[in-house]
Motif scaffolding. Sequence first.
Motif, PDB file in Angstrom:
ATOM      1  N   GLN A   1       0.821  -1.217   0.000  1.00  0.00           N
ATOM      2  CA  GLN A   1       0.000   0.000   0.000  1.00  0.00           C
ATOM      3  C   GLN A   1       0.851   1.261   0.000  1.00  0.00           C
ATOM      4  N   SER A   2       2.072   1.157   0.501  1.00  0.00           N
ATOM      5  CA  SER A   2       2.973   2.309   0.540  1.00  0.00           C
ATOM      6  C   SER A   2       3.699   2.528  -0.778  1.00  0.00           C
ATOM      7  N   GLY A   3       3.494   1.629  -1.732  1.00  0.00           N
ATOM      8  CA  GLY A   3       4.150   1.765  -3.029  1.00  0.00           C
ATOM      9  C   GLY A   3       5.583   1.253  -3.043  1.00  0.00           C
ATOM     10  N   ILE A   4       5.957   0.503  -2.033  1.00  0.00           N
ATOM     11  CA  ILE A   4       7.306  -0.051  -1.952  1.00  0.00           C
ATOM     12  C   ILE A   4       7.336  -1.410  -2.632  1.00  0.00           C
ATOM     13  N   ARG A   5       8.374  -1.651  -3.415  1.00  0.00           N
ATOM     14  CA  ARG A   5       8.556  -2.976  -4.025  1.00  0.00           C
ATOM     15  C   ARG A   5       9.520  -3.764  -3.146  1.00  0.00           C
ATOM     16  N   PRO A   6       9.007  -4.751  -2.414  1.00  0.00           N
ATOM     17  CA  PRO A   6       9.887  -5.489  -1.493  1.00  0.00           C
ATOM     18  C   PRO A   6      10.843  -6.416  -2.233  1.00  0.00           C
ATOM     19  N   LEU A   7      12.024  -6.570  -1.679  1.00  0.00           N
ATOM     20  CA  LEU A   7      12.994  -7.534  -2.176  1.00  0.00           C
ATOM     21  C   LEU A   7      13.180  -8.568  -1.070  1.00  0.00           C
ATOM     22  N   LEU A   8      12.511  -9.686  -1.209  1.00  0.00           N
ATOM     23  CA  LEU A   8      12.564 -10.711  -0.183  1.00  0.00           C
ATOM     24  C   LEU A   8      13.796 -11.591  -0.348  1.00  0.00           C
ATOM     25  N   HIS A   9      14.268 -12.134   0.745  1.00  0.00           N
ATOM     26  CA  HIS A   9      15.419 -13.040   0.753  1.00  0.00           C
ATOM     27  C   HIS A   9      16.624 -12.387   0.070  1.00  0.00           C
ATOM     28  N   THR A  10      16.833 -11.118   0.376  1.00  0.00           N
ATOM     29  CA  THR A  10      17.906 -10.331  -0.225  1.00  0.00           C
ATOM     30  C   THR A  10      18.800  -9.805   0.890  1.00  0.00           C
ATOM     31  N   VAL A  11      20.104  -9.898   0.691  1.00  0.00           N
ATOM     32  CA  VAL A  11      21.065  -9.479   1.702  1.00  0.00           C
ATOM     33  C   VAL A  11      21.913  -8.343   1.145  1.00  0.00           C
ATOM     34  N   ALA A  12      22.075  -7.276   1.924  1.00  0.00           N
ATOM     35  CA  ALA A  12      22.983  -6.189   1.559  1.00  0.00           C
ATOM     36  C   ALA A  12      24.400  -6.655   1.885  1.00  0.00           C
ATOM     37  N   VAL A  13      25.281  -6.639   0.884  1.00  0.00           N
ATOM     38  CA  VAL A  13      26.636  -7.139   1.096  1.00  0.00           C
ATOM     39  C   VAL A  13      27.701  -6.052   0.969  1.00  0.00           C
TER      40      VAL A  13
ATOM     41  N   ILE B   1      24.348  -1.765   7.183  1.00  0.00           N
ATOM     42  CA  ILE B   1      24.668  -0.806   6.114  1.00  0.00           C
ATOM     43  C   ILE B   1      25.666   0.225   6.640  1.00  0.00           C
ATOM     44  N   ALA B   2      25.430   0.740   7.830  1.00  0.00           N
ATOM     45  CA  ALA B   2      26.358   1.702   8.433  1.00  0.00           C
ATOM     46  C   ALA B   2      27.748   1.085   8.536  1.00  0.00           C
ATOM     47  N   HIS B   3      27.821  -0.158   8.987  1.00  0.00           N
ATOM     48  CA  HIS B   3      29.116  -0.848   9.107  1.00  0.00           C
ATOM     49  C   HIS B   3      29.787  -0.993   7.743  1.00  0.00           C
ATOM     50  N   LEU B   4      29.027  -1.458   6.759  1.00  0.00           N
ATOM     51  CA  LEU B   4      29.589  -1.641   5.419  1.00  0.00           C
ATOM     52  C   LEU B   4      30.071  -0.322   4.808  1.00  0.00           C
ATOM     53  N   ALA B   5      29.423   0.781   5.188  1.00  0.00           N
ATOM     54  CA  ALA B   5      29.784   2.098   4.654  1.00  0.00           C
ATOM     55  C   ALA B   5      30.942   2.727   5.424  1.00  0.00           C
ATOM     56  N   GLY B   6      31.344   2.108   6.523  1.00  0.00           N
ATOM     57  CA  GLY B   6      32.423   2.670   7.326  1.00  0.00           C
ATOM     58  C   GLY B   6      31.958   3.815   8.219  1.00  0.00           C
ATOM     59  N   ALA B   7      30.649   3.931   8.415  1.00  0.00           N
ATOM     60  CA  ALA B   7      30.103   5.004   9.248  1.00  0.00           C
ATOM     61  C   ALA B   7      30.305   4.675  10.721  1.00  0.00           C
ATOM     62  N   GLN B   8      30.275   5.693  11.555  1.00  0.00           N
ATOM     63  CA  GLN B   8      30.356   5.481  12.987  1.00  0.00           C
ATOM     64  C   GLN B   8      29.010   4.970  13.495  1.00  0.00           C
ATOM     65  N   TYR B   9      29.054   4.071  14.421  1.00  0.00           N
ATOM     66  CA  TYR B   9      27.845   3.573  15.060  1.00  0.00           C
ATOM     67  C   TYR B   9      28.223   3.059  16.440  1.00  0.00           C
ATOM     68  N   THR B  10      27.247   2.837  17.251  1.00  0.00           N
ATOM     69  CA  THR B  10      27.476   2.412  18.624  1.00  0.00           C
ATOM     70  C   THR B  10      26.882   1.030  18.825  1.00  0.00           C
ATOM     71  N   VAL B  11      27.606   0.180  19.501  1.00  0.00           N
ATOM     72  CA  VAL B  11      27.108  -1.132  19.885  1.00  0.00           C
ATOM     73  C   VAL B  11      26.894  -1.099  21.390  1.00  0.00           C
ATOM     74  N   CYS B  12      25.654  -1.335  21.799  1.00  0.00           N
ATOM     75  CA  CYS B  12      25.340  -1.328  23.230  1.00  0.00           C
ATOM     76  C   CYS B  12      25.959  -2.543  23.897  1.00  0.00           C
ATOM     77  N   PRO B  13      26.333  -2.401  25.151  1.00  0.00           N
ATOM     78  CA  PRO B  13      26.773  -3.585  25.898  1.00  0.00           C
ATOM     79  C   PRO B  13      25.651  -4.618  25.928  1.00  0.00           C
ATOM     80  N   LYS B  14      26.006  -5.871  25.956  1.00  0.00           N
ATOM     81  CA  LYS B  14      25.016  -6.948  25.909  1.00  0.00           C
ATOM     82  C   LYS B  14      23.931  -6.769  26.964  1.00  0.00           C
ATOM     83  N   GLU B  15      24.311  -6.352  28.166  1.00  0.00           N
ATOM     84  CA  GLU B  15      23.318  -6.223  29.234  1.00  0.00           C
ATOM     85  C   GLU B  15      22.341  -5.076  28.997  1.00  0.00           C
TER      86      GLU B  15
END
Length: 181
Positions: A37-49, A86-100
Amino acid sequence: MERLAGRMGGTTKWPYNDSPCLDADFFKVVADKLIMQSGIRPLLHTVAVEAIVEGGVIRGVITESKSGRQAILAKCVVDCTGDADIAHLAGAQYTVCPKEDSLGVTAVFNASGVDKQRFLEYTEANPRTYRDWSRTWAQEGDGSGKEDSLRSPYLDTEFEEARKSGAIWGWTTGGSRFEIL
């Protein structure tokens, strides 16, 4: 989603409170309908590499699927991978929360061969609410307390007792996987 699923016949009433339960498989039908309904064409079973980056700006992604490797260019790329892939693949900064501090895996699951009447009797004799969840982590609501008295079959104590007695095994550190003997 719950309202749309209800109109489409994809919810059932939880047996222990008055909330509607969105059927896990029907969730996919509802999500697909909303996407279409949003006009998006889904790509199922697709992985960004790989990310396509030009001048420090993400311009698209390289994907792989049964259709092969494809490049998708976009005016705006939204990373909704859940893991900042995607952020990781692009080399962008991001934060990983501690597991807890990370969001826990859902405690909701389906089971077959359960004596439903016995389960309902047990939850009536041992009532739990969403307020009880704070025994294992800091419960945060909207501040109104409206969820505090909502009935819930949060059975963490029972699972912990079953693990200790040996009735279930394979329990991982986070308690997110178990096998019944």
